[in-house]
Design a protein around this motif. Structure first.
Motif, PDB file in Angstrom:
ATOM      1  N   GLN A 118      -5.158  -6.670  -2.641  1.00 26.41           N
ATOM      2  CA  GLN A 118      -6.070  -7.477  -1.823  1.00 26.41           C
ATOM      3  C   GLN A 118      -5.692  -8.956  -1.840  1.00 26.41           C
ATOM      4  OE1 GLN A 118     -10.287  -6.762  -2.174  1.00 26.41           O
ATOM      5  NE2 GLN A 118      -9.997  -4.567  -2.614  1.00 26.41           N
ATOM      6  N   TYR A 119      -4.948  -9.369  -2.864  1.00 26.26           N
ATOM      7  CA  TYR A 119      -4.487 -10.752  -2.959  1.00 26.26           C
ATOM      8  C   TYR A 119      -3.066 -10.910  -2.405  1.00 26.26           C
ATOM      9  CZ  TYR A 119      -8.395 -11.090  -6.262  1.00 26.26           C
ATOM     10  OH  TYR A 119      -9.631 -11.042  -6.859  1.00 26.26           O
ATOM     11  N   ILE A 120      -2.228  -9.895  -2.657  1.00 20.83           N
ATOM     12  CA  ILE A 120      -0.841  -9.907  -2.169  1.00 20.83           C
ATOM     13  C   ILE A 120      -0.756  -8.789  -1.132  1.00 20.83           C
ATOM     14  CG2 ILE A 120       1.602  -9.852  -2.805  1.00 20.83           C
ATOM     15  CD1 ILE A 120       0.769 -10.364  -5.704  1.00 20.83           C
ATOM     16  N   THR A 121      -1.033  -9.117   0.103  1.00 16.98           N
ATOM     17  CA  THR A 121      -1.205  -8.073   1.124  1.00 16.98           C
ATOM     18  C   THR A 121       0.096  -7.367   1.474  1.00 16.98           C
ATOM     19  OG1 THR A 121      -0.992  -9.762   2.849  1.00 16.98           O
ATOM     20  CG2 THR A 121      -3.231  -9.183   2.129  1.00 16.98           C
ATOM     21  N   ASP A 122       1.254  -7.980   1.172  1.00 14.49           N
ATOM     22  CA  ASP A 122       2.531  -7.313   1.442  1.00 14.49           C
ATOM     23  C   ASP A 122       3.074  -6.587   0.210  1.00 14.49           C
ATOM     24  OD1 ASP A 122       2.734  -9.876   0.391  1.00 14.49           O
ATOM     25  OD2 ASP A 122       4.707 -10.263   1.247  1.00 14.49           O
ATOM     26  N   PHE A 123       2.274  -6.469  -0.838  1.00 14.03           N
ATOM     27  CA  PHE A 123       2.641  -5.637  -1.988  1.00 14.03           C
ATOM     28  C   PHE A 123       2.362  -4.189  -1.647  1.00 14.03           C
ATOM     29  CE2 PHE A 123       0.802  -3.840  -6.126  1.00 14.03           C
ATOM     30  CZ  PHE A 123       2.015  -3.291  -6.508  1.00 14.03           C
ATOM     31  N   LYS A 124       3.421  -3.389  -1.581  1.00 15.02           N
ATOM     32  CA  LYS A 124       3.305  -1.970  -1.251  1.00 15.02           C
ATOM     33  C   LYS A 124       4.316  -1.183  -2.072  1.00 15.02           C
ATOM     34  CE  LYS A 124       1.586  -2.456   3.513  1.00 15.02           C
ATOM     35  NZ  LYS A 124       1.141  -3.850   3.316  1.00 15.02           N
ATOM     36  N   MET A 125       3.987   0.060  -2.368  1.00 13.51           N
ATOM     37  CA  MET A 125       4.913   0.965  -3.040  1.00 13.51           C
ATOM     38  C   MET A 125       4.850   2.317  -2.351  1.00 13.51           C
ATOM     39  SD  MET A 125       4.186  -0.023  -7.074  1.00 13.51           S
ATOM     40  CE  MET A 125       5.654   0.827  -7.679  1.00 13.51           C
ATOM     41  N   LYS A 126       5.887   3.128  -2.560  1.00 12.89           N
ATOM     42  CA  LYS A 126       5.860   4.453  -1.934  1.00 12.89           C
ATOM     43  C   LYS A 126       4.946   5.415  -2.696  1.00 12.89           C
ATOM     44  CE  LYS A 126      10.172   6.229  -4.023  1.00 12.89           C
ATOM     45  NZ  LYS A 126      11.542   6.697  -3.701  1.00 12.89           N
ATOM     46  N   ASP A 127       4.445   4.979  -3.827  1.00 12.93           N
ATOM     47  CA  ASP A 127       3.455   5.710  -4.617  1.00 12.93           C
ATOM     48  C   ASP A 127       2.084   5.112  -4.305  1.00 12.93           C
ATOM     49  OD1 ASP A 127       1.758   6.624  -6.694  1.00 12.93           O
ATOM     50  OD2 ASP A 127       3.487   6.885  -8.030  1.00 12.93           O
ATOM     51  N   GLU A 128       1.222   5.882  -3.653  1.00 16.72           N
ATOM     52  CA  GLU A 128      -0.067   5.361  -3.168  1.00 16.72           C
ATOM     53  C   GLU A 128      -0.987   4.874  -4.285  1.00 16.72           C
ATOM     54  OE1 GLU A 128      -1.386   4.917   0.120  1.00 16.72           O
ATOM     55  OE2 GLU A 128       0.789   4.977   0.429  1.00 16.72           O
ATOM     56  N   ARG A 129      -0.690   5.258  -5.504  1.00 10.30           N
ATOM     57  CA  ARG A 129      -1.534   4.816  -6.620  1.00 10.30           C
ATOM     58  C   ARG A 129      -1.459   3.307  -6.840  1.00 10.30           C
ATOM     59  NH1 ARG A 129       0.582   8.623 -11.369  1.00 10.30           N
ATOM     60  NH2 ARG A 129       2.546   8.091 -10.308  1.00 10.30           N
ATOM     61  N   TYR A 130      -0.442   2.654  -6.241  1.00  6.94           N
ATOM     62  CA  TYR A 130      -0.306   1.203  -6.430  1.00  6.94           C
ATOM     63  C   TYR A 130      -1.564   0.466  -5.986  1.00  6.94           C
ATOM     64  CZ  TYR A 130       0.151  -0.148  -1.495  1.00  6.94           C
ATOM     65  OH  TYR A 130      -0.110  -0.412  -0.170  1.00  6.94           O
ATOM     66  N   LYS A 131      -2.324   1.062  -5.065  1.00  7.34           N
ATOM     67  CA  LYS A 131      -3.527   0.406  -4.546  1.00  7.34           C
ATOM     68  C   LYS A 131      -4.595   0.239  -5.616  1.00  7.34           C
ATOM     69  CE  LYS A 131      -2.724   2.280   0.103  1.00  7.34           C
ATOM     70  NZ  LYS A 131      -3.213   3.216   1.143  1.00  7.34           N
TER      71      LYS A 131
END
Length: 683
Positions: A118-131
């Motif tokens: 929610q703070y780093i909106t371009d932080f993404k991983m192919k593992d959905e648990r990162y959310k």
């Protein structure tokens, strides 16, 4: 950053205190104020640290209720040392990272339990648990991130921000090793992500933020980052055993992970934050939050004497031996290839000690810091005496139950696999362990013959079996470290299809060479950056700690809290232009099939391709013994290794030399910016 002489980090089953080297220290500098007796003792013990470990210089300081009462420095070599000489503090930088996040918590700009995405909106991983990853999980090492996430993060004479700038891209291609919050396992990547979090929320660079918030108000005038354009005259000289010359300056460019340079006096000034003496900077609530027992929130060994019990940013929030005196001790250590550091804080006593070294290791530094604090407490009559060292006692041999013998088998920690053997008469052995023989004892554990180490097996609530190791390691005259950790996890059976077995069998014994490290990287100096595929002596279905999942894939699935499960990798082999590559997290390696003999004639040219991959060559018999001269490009370097492949015979960034006598059966690597050309003469 806890990192020692390896581009791929490996855990050990015990924290090792370096063996004596017989060195002689000189040039002891006097302390500034305080008890003459304690000053003299501190100088003697700093000299002992140099004499008994592979340490080249030491700087130390002790603060008591806001006043620096002891301060000094000592070195082997003739570089002038002062209280203002700066050292790399490695992972002690993580305390700055955690405090920076907590400052933004104080300002209401970050909530510790709101997802980072929610703070780093371009932080993404192919593992959905990162959310589900939160700032708290970054700071207590429970995010589930695999560990060290960037390439080219430790560079000679280079402050390139590539490692920081590419972290989000690197993480986007990775999975998590565990559910966020499941357990705390040391993670450098978590603190680099926290650095980016601070930057995004504050709108400032991390360097500018810590200067504005911490170093300027606390008058830490000698605390800098690589982005402050440090010069060699400000920094302690760098040396390594068995190499005759001083090394160039080295910079870690992921700052909150391990990139800050400081002095011992500045470090103890910083410690005032955690004693309630600088609450205009950080609130009491945030300070208390940082020292909570965060490690207890997931799986963890039963509480006992230890040097690793994570808080927020801290390695330990109930440090041995202070727990034996009823005193709260906070500690953070840091190890780089060339520097080591330790900060020990006694918040209730308003005291702290810092020990920074060139060479050495953070464990030895922590011993010296703790010893200075104990001596100061004794001098003030706050403790009656310094307690004797502990051990587990000589083992009283007992009959071993059959269900314990069944715990033998293959175990793994990061990048390491080994076989635990248990005999019918109760003797346990672990190949490569410094304590070679353990006897089954009446308390149900295995204890080594001198009583300094014990191991047992724990079947945890997550269904996994761990080798639990506890140890007391003593450095005469400097004290004792205690460790308690799950040192390894038992591997389950992994039966592979025939196609997968055949694919991996073809790789047995093959070497793969790193191609995507910058030409100025430490990786080329501290050991030849290559990996050999070896499966024959291990648990079928595994490569090192990685479970083979297909003909071209393997993933570490171990889930070990603490240090032994750090920096796990996912391996993927793939073909490109007829050449096989190996991808290990962010690292890319090329098969030896693409490593051709260097041209042995008079002159040739090597060009770095557009993809920037380092170019590797073998040394043919006809070139051995000849002199190779290289005309270097502006952005490029080369290294030459013999068959052993430890320190290079020549790494041009370190030596400044463009000539080398070629060894028999060695290798050469040329690395540089895309399009860089190396003109080579061999004669």
């Amino acid at each position: 950053m806890k990192k020692k002489q390896s581009w791929v980090l490996s855990a050990t089953l015990a924290l090792t205190i370096m063996a004596p080297t017989g060195a002689t220290a000189n040039s002891v500098a006097p302390a500034v104020t305080g008890s003459q007796g304690l000053e003299k003792t501190a100088a003697e013990k700093a000299a002992l640290l140099i004499d008994s470990t592979e340490t080249f210089s030491v700087q130390y300081a002790l603060i008591d209720n806001g006043k620096i009462t002891v301060s000094g420095q000592i070195g082997k070599y003739d570089k002038p040392l002062t209280k203002d000489t700066m050292y790399g503090i490695g992972s002690v930088s993580k305390v700055f990272g955690a405090a920076a996040v907590m400052k933004l918590v104080d300002e209401g700009k970050i909530d510790l339990d709101t997802p980072v995405a929610q703070y780093i909106t371009d932080f993404k991983m192919k593992d959905e648990r990162y959310k589900r990853i939160t700032p708290r999980m970054l700071l207590n090492h429970s995010s589930g991130l695999r560990g060290t996430g960037s390439t080219s993060d430790s560079l000679f004479v280079d402050n390139d921000t590539h490692a920081h700038d590419t972290l989000l891209q690197t993480l986007s291609d990775q999975t998590l090793k565990a559910d966020p919050g499941a357990f705390s396992v040391y993670s450098n990547s978590g603190f680099s992500l926290a650095e980016i979090l601070v930057e995004r929320v504050s709108g400032m660079s991390f360097t500018a933020f810590i200067h504005q918030v911490f170093t300027e108000p606390l008058q830490m005038n000698h605390t800098k980052t690589p982005q402050d354009n440090l010069t060699g005259s400000q920094l302690a000289g760098l040396y390594v055993p068995d190499y005759p010359n001083q090394l160039p300056n080295s910079f870690v460019t992921v700052i909150a992970e391990g990139g800050i340079h400081s002095t011992a006096e500045d470090m103890v000034r910083f410690s005032r934050l955690f004693m309630g003496q600088a609450n205009h900077i950080l609130s009491d609530k945030s300070v208390l939050a940082m020292e909570q027992e965060e490690y207890k929130k997931g799986i963890w060994p039963e509480d006992t004497d230890d040097s690793n019990q994570y808080g927020l940013g801290w390695d330990s929030v109930k440090l041995y031996p202070f727990n034996d005196y009823g005193i709260k001790g906070l500690a953070k250590g840091g190890d780089l290839s060339v520097y080591a550091a330790s900060l020990v804080v006694l918040p209730e006593k308003k005291m702290a000690a810092a020990v920074l070294t060139s060479g050495g290791n953070s464990g030895s530094n922590q011993l010296l810091a703790s010893e200075l604090l104990l001596l100061a407490l004794k001098e003030k009559s706050e403790i009656k005496s310094i307690k004797p060292n502990k051990s587990f006692g000589k083992p009283v041999k007992a009959k071993i139950p059959q269900d314990v013998i069944k715990q033998a088998g293959y175990y793994a920690s990061n990048d390491l696999q080994f076989q635990v053997e248990i005999s019918e008469d109760g003797e346990l052995s672990i190949p490569g362990d410094t304590e070679t023989k353990y006897l089954y004892a009446s308390d149900g554990s295995f204890i080594n013959e001198n009583g300094t180490s014990k191991v047992s097996f724990v079947h945890e609530k997550n269904g996994r079996t761990y080798l639990w190791k506890r140890s007391y390691q003593t450095l005469p005259g400097l004290g004792q470290l205690a460790m308690s950790e799950y040192g390894a996890e038992k591997l389950e059976d992994n039966v592979l299809p025939k196609e997968t077995v055949e694919a991996w069998a073809k790789r047995e014994g093959l070497m793969y060479y790193l191609v995507n490290e910058k030409y100025s990287s430490e990786s080329y100096f501290f050991e030849q950056p290559r990996i050999e595929i070896s499966l024959d002596d291990g648990q079928p279905g595994y490569w090192q700690d990685k479970k083979i999942t297909g003909p071209n894939t393997a993933t570490s699935q171990i889930q070990i809290p603490g240090l032994a499960g750090r920096d796990t990798t996912e391996a993927q082999f793939y073909m490109e232009d007829g050449i096989e590559y190996l991808k290990l997290n962010a690292y890319l390696l090329v098969s030896e099939a693409d490593v051709k003999p260097i041209y042995a004639g008079n002159q040739s040219k090597v060009t770095v391709p557009a993809n920037g991959h380092a170019q590797w060559f073998t040394i043919p018999a006809e070139a051995a013994g000849k002199t190779m001269t290289v005309k270097l490009p502006k952005e490029g370097a080369f290294a030459v290794y013999d068959e052993e492949g430890e320190y290079p015979l020549n790494y041009s960034i370190v030596s400044g030399n463009n000539k080398v006598t070629l060894p028999k059966s060695g290798t050469i690597v040329f690395s540089g910016a895309p399009g860089s050309e190396f003109q080579i003469t061999i004669k």
